[in-house]
Design a protein around this motif. Structure first.
Motif: not given
Length: 184
Positions: A52, A64-66, A71, A74, A76, A78, A118, A120-121, A123
């Protein structure tokens, strides 16, 4: 006086992967992201990975990869913007990230790669003017920032004085209050 960022002892090392993620074409971008995920999430089936693109950034590309419909986990990716290394010392950025992470003020940094990093995402909801104007939220966030600032500040260069920390906190508080008044 030390003029460098000191990473606390015991902070995990951040692996540097020899991968370059192409950001011009979606297909090439996916290849690079999947190459990173082979190291970070080897149990993920590449066919099931969803990418995403987040479009709010100005210079960097954030993906974002999941796996799955939610989610929950995820990664991230960058990808640094063109020539941004002229403005940002990437080694110092990673050190700062590690210091903040060690104090619970940043997400987990999984790795760096040739043209990005890379992490962590987490929420959540970004604070916007309506949140900042809510005294319960504003005071709560201000208190968190001030309580962690003393600990985090000690790991940054010694030439940054205590009055500067206090001045920055005061300036941030004043800016938020002026913003609230302007919005009302």
């Amino acid at each position: 006086m030390a003029n460098y960022i000191h990473v606390p002892p015991g902070s995990p090392e951040v692996p540097k992967l020899n991968v370059t993620v192409q950001d011009q074409e979606e297909h090439r971008c996916r290849e690079g992201a999947l190459s990173l995920l082979q190291h970070l999430r080897p149990h993920w089936d590449p066919q099931e990975v969803t990418l995403q693109l987040f479009t709010d950034g100005i210079t960097n590309k954030l993906i974002g990869c999941y796996v799955g419909n939610t989610m929950e986990d995820v990664v991230l990716v960058r990808i640094y913007g063109n020539k941004t290394e002229l403005l940002v010392d990437r080694d110092e950025e990673v050190k700062s990230f590690r210091v903040l992470q060690a104090h619970g003020c940043a997400p987990q940094l999984y790795c760096t790669f040739n043209n990005g990093l890379c992490y962590e995402f987490i929420q959540g909801e970004a604070l916007d003017p309506k949140h900042v104007c809510n005294p319960a939220i504003f005071r709560s966030e201000e208190q968190k920032r001030l309580s962690s600032k003393e600990t985090v500040w000690k790991t940054f260069p010694n030439n940054c004085s205590t009055w500067m920390t206090t001045s920055l906190s005061f300036a941030y508080s004043l800016k938020a209050e002026l913003l609230c008044r302007a919005l009302q």
